[in-house]
Design an enzyme around this catalytic site. Sequence first.
Site, PDB file in Angstrom:
ATOM      1  N   GLU A 226       0.666   9.866   7.902  1.00 12.02           N
ATOM      2  CA  GLU A 226       0.123   9.523   6.586  1.00 12.02           C
ATOM      3  C   GLU A 226      -1.355   9.857   6.493  1.00 12.02           C
ATOM      4  O   GLU A 226      -2.099   9.634   7.443  1.00 12.02           O
ATOM      5  CB  GLU A 226       0.290   8.028   6.327  1.00 12.02           C
ATOM      6  CG  GLU A 226       1.730   7.582   6.296  1.00 12.02           C
ATOM      7  CD  GLU A 226       1.849   6.145   5.832  1.00 12.02           C
ATOM      8  OE1 GLU A 226       1.450   5.868   4.691  1.00 12.02           O
ATOM      9  OE2 GLU A 226       2.310   5.316   6.626  1.00 12.02           O
ATOM     10  N   HIS A 250      11.542   1.671   8.915  1.00  9.49           N
ATOM     11  CA  HIS A 250      11.803   3.015   8.374  1.00  9.49           C
ATOM     12  C   HIS A 250      12.291   3.996   9.455  1.00  9.49           C
ATOM     13  O   HIS A 250      13.260   4.730   9.258  1.00  9.49           O
ATOM     14  CB  HIS A 250      10.549   3.595   7.729  1.00  9.49           C
ATOM     15  CG  HIS A 250       9.902   2.701   6.709  1.00  9.49           C
ATOM     16  ND1 HIS A 250      10.605   1.777   5.984  1.00  9.49           N
ATOM     17  CD2 HIS A 250       8.604   2.603   6.289  1.00  9.49           C
ATOM     18  CE1 HIS A 250       9.772   1.137   5.163  1.00  9.49           C
ATOM     19  NE2 HIS A 250       8.561   1.623   5.335  1.00  9.49           N
ATOM     20  N   LYS A 340      -1.496   6.296  10.595  1.00  2.96           N
ATOM     21  CA  LYS A 340      -2.398   6.347   9.438  1.00  2.96           C
ATOM     22  C   LYS A 340      -3.569   7.287   9.717  1.00  2.96           C
ATOM     23  O   LYS A 340      -3.946   7.487  10.869  1.00  2.96           O
ATOM     24  CB  LYS A 340      -2.971   4.956   9.193  1.00  2.96           C
ATOM     25  CG  LYS A 340      -1.924   3.886   8.925  1.00  2.96           C
ATOM     26  CD  LYS A 340      -1.549   3.872   7.490  1.00  2.96           C
ATOM     27  CE  LYS A 340      -0.625   2.746   7.138  1.00  2.96           C
ATOM     28  NZ  LYS A 340       0.035   2.955   5.859  1.00  2.96           N
TER      29      LYS A 340
HETATM   30  C1  BG6 Z   1       5.371   0.820   3.913  1.00  2.00           C
HETATM   31  C2  BG6 Z   1       4.276   0.505   4.889  1.00  2.00           C
HETATM   32  O1  BG6 Z   1       6.542   0.145   4.263  1.00  2.00           O
HETATM   33  O2  BG6 Z   1       5.622   2.210   3.929  1.00  2.00           O
HETATM   34  C3  BG6 Z   1       3.023   1.301   4.556  1.00  2.00           C
HETATM   35  O3  BG6 Z   1       3.985  -0.882   4.849  1.00  2.00           O
HETATM   36  C4  BG6 Z   1       3.346   2.781   4.503  1.00  2.00           C
HETATM   37  O4  BG6 Z   1       2.003   1.064   5.524  1.00  2.00           O
HETATM   38  C5  BG6 Z   1       4.519   3.012   3.551  1.00  2.00           C
HETATM   39  O5  BG6 Z   1       2.205   3.455   4.030  1.00  2.00           O
HETATM   40  C6  BG6 Z   1       4.955   4.466   3.570  1.00  2.00           C
HETATM   41  O6  BG6 Z   1       5.881   4.664   2.536  1.00  2.00           O
HETATM   42  P1  BG6 Z   1       6.052   6.080   1.855  1.00  2.00           P
HETATM   43  O7  BG6 Z   1       7.201   5.912   0.922  1.00  2.00           O
HETATM   44  O8  BG6 Z   1       4.772   6.422   1.158  1.00  2.00           O
HETATM   45  O9  BG6 Z   1       6.319   7.056   2.963  1.00  2.00           O
END
Ligand code: BG6
Length: 482
Positions: A226, A250, A340
């Site tokens: 990210e 996830h 991150k």
């Molecule tokens: C969330 C986390 O569940 O998922 C976040 O708490 C993360 O920290 C996010 O940034 C990422 O989701 P996506 O859909 O943007 O990949």
Amino acid sequence: MVEPQQNVPTILCIFGATGDLARVKVVPALFHLHRKGQLPDMFRVIGFSRRPWGDAEFRTHVREIISMHASGVDTATIDSFLERFGFQSGDFDEDKSYMELKRTFDRLDAKWGVCANKLFYLAVAPEFYTKIATQLKNSHLSDPCGPYEGWTRIAVEKPFGHDALSARAIDDHLAMIFNEGQIYRIDHYLAKEMLQNILTFRFANNLFESEWGNQLIEKIEIRLLEPLGVEKRGSFYDATGTLRDVGQNHFLQILALLTMDQPRSLEADEIRTKRAEILKTVKTPTTDDVKKHTFRAQYKGFRDIPGVAPQSNTETYFKVRATLSHRRWKGVPIYMEGGKRLGDAEKEIVITFKHREPCVCPEGGAHHTNRMIIRLEPKEEILIEFWSKTPGRTFKTEKRALQFLLRERSGAAQYTEEYEKMLLDCIRGDQTLFLSSEEIAQMWRYIDPIVLGWKKNLVPLDSYVPNTKDILQIAAQLETNN
Ligand code: BG6
């Protein structure tokens, strides 16, 4: 168009309605559904929170939230959306607040002349889950009117506890008040188009599935890098870390979708069972595994973020290697890597197929492996890489790819599409995109030993400069450990 099974009088009660979660995820998704005419005709949102507000103040708040989603939307649509909102000021602890809430619900039921369905959405920290659930029971708000009319359901957000034990405690408590069919545990990754597509790609085609597993596959890499940092979530993130924030849920859900056995049908129960079954085969990491097969790092500057301890050892990046005991997957390493402030977004699954032996390849040429890439960001696409002969007289080979591009992601609002689907599924009563109690338990079983090992400092905490990807090279060393 509202589908008939969705067009049921429903009250959505959001606990923590003035918080971040409702602002970023739930309200924008509801607004999009409203615009598309997909909410039930009789649908009301009751915000519940401590602020001393009435309906008018809450509607002003909601108006502000949707302003960035409302360009080109006519005033009548916005107004009719806001009319769906009401507010109940109250304390999560106070019996009186729940009595008032019940009166609000009764008034609505009387006005509509039905017993509406009630969906309780807990947009609050998990430590409030049990308290709120108990109050819902004591005030009879959780009582359904009957088996077919006026159901009650509860939706809870991750994190589901902070380890196996706390997750179990939450689950046991919820199970005393609601049955499994009433509990909707959210993991928005399950609602992502490309991830839903994994099951279709695998089971609706006869391309790779018959050999899917260690016959065909050398390794799987799941990567969620990210660009963003932890933003305003310093104290939450410091207490949680990347592994628990996204790894426990996830990543392991992606792993489950990639490796689960073929379901007999597309029924929610069947898919959830298959996901849970494969998660059960993820080997519990030993101390040695933690030392050899996990890596963690923190970005420079993380400790200066408000809410983060100055000596924090929380990871903002991790890489781990998992293996499954399932006979189809023995010997196939699955690498999960995420974090991150890692520069441009790279969210993808890379499946590397085994080298063909013997390979009729040009001598001295490149190693002829094939890869399949399922990409979520920056684009949503599936790529299948293969080797092809270069045109001409020689037998030289070059890498080519077949591409299925679902869409360029630019411009898509984070979370909105996923929450639209999940909210509708809560109303329709389809639990496919929600986690079962068993899945949660299995995911923690894998994560807990790693968190514990890191707490004991079995693995040093590395660091990296924000917006760089160098740390990936350093972490790659764990791929060479046996
Ligand atoms: C969330 C986390 O569940 O998922 C976040 O708490 C993360 O920290 C996010 O940034 C990422 O989701 P996506 O859909 O943007 O990949």
